[in-house]
Design a protein around this motif. Structure first.
Motif, PDB file in Angstrom:
ATOM      1  N   GLU A  78       0.848  -1.190   0.000  1.00 29.94           N
ATOM      2  CA  GLU A  78       0.000   0.000   0.000  1.00 29.94           C
ATOM      3  C   GLU A  78       0.883   1.240   0.000  1.00 29.94           C
ATOM      4  N   LEU A  83      -3.294   1.030  -3.740  1.00 30.30           N
ATOM      5  CA  LEU A  83      -2.801  -0.334  -3.711  1.00 30.30           C
ATOM      6  C   LEU A  83      -1.816  -0.503  -4.860  1.00 30.30           C
ATOM      7  N   ARG A 105     -10.316  -0.263  -3.740  1.00 35.07           N
ATOM      8  CA  ARG A 105      -9.233   0.699  -3.549  1.00 35.07           C
ATOM      9  C   ARG A 105      -8.760   1.238  -4.897  1.00 35.07           C
TER      10      ARG A 105
END
Length: 109
Positions: A78, A83, A105
């Motif tokens: 991360e 991500l 994400r």
């Protein structure tokens, strides 16, 4: 790379839909370190040798093994809200969109 080697690699690429870089590596024409700068230049994304990366196994399990193997991608870490995903083809926006939907994400190839 000779003209003959390139022609043979292109022929195999067209027959199998295998990535041209993968063909050049698998047939021994080029090594990963030799082709990495060209991949970076062509894609605009940094080349990451996944074998040299620390992979967050919790993040890696955000996608199924089948999805990761089919799409040649793996979430590895991360960065803030993003991500970071190692991908064989970072320009495959369909896979990037699927990763975004699966993980919820923002994804950086």
């Amino acid at each position: 790379v000779t003209t003959g080697q390139l022609e043979a690699a292109i022929e195999r690429h067209l027959k199998t839909s295998e990535n041209l870089a993968e063909v050049l590596i698998s047939n021994g024409t080029l090594s990963i370190p030799e082709i990495a700068p060209y991949i970076e230049q062509a894609s605009g994304f940094p080349f990451i040798d996944i074998g040299e990366q620390e992979i967050d196994m919790e993040l890696a399990t955000l996608v199924s093994e089948h999805f990761a193997l089919t799409n040649y991608c793996l979430p590895i870490r991360e960065s803030g809200e993003r991500l970071l995903v190692a991908m064989a083809d970072p320009l495959n926006f369909e896979v990037v969109d699927e990763l975004r939907a699966i993980t919820g994400r923002q994804v950086t190839p």
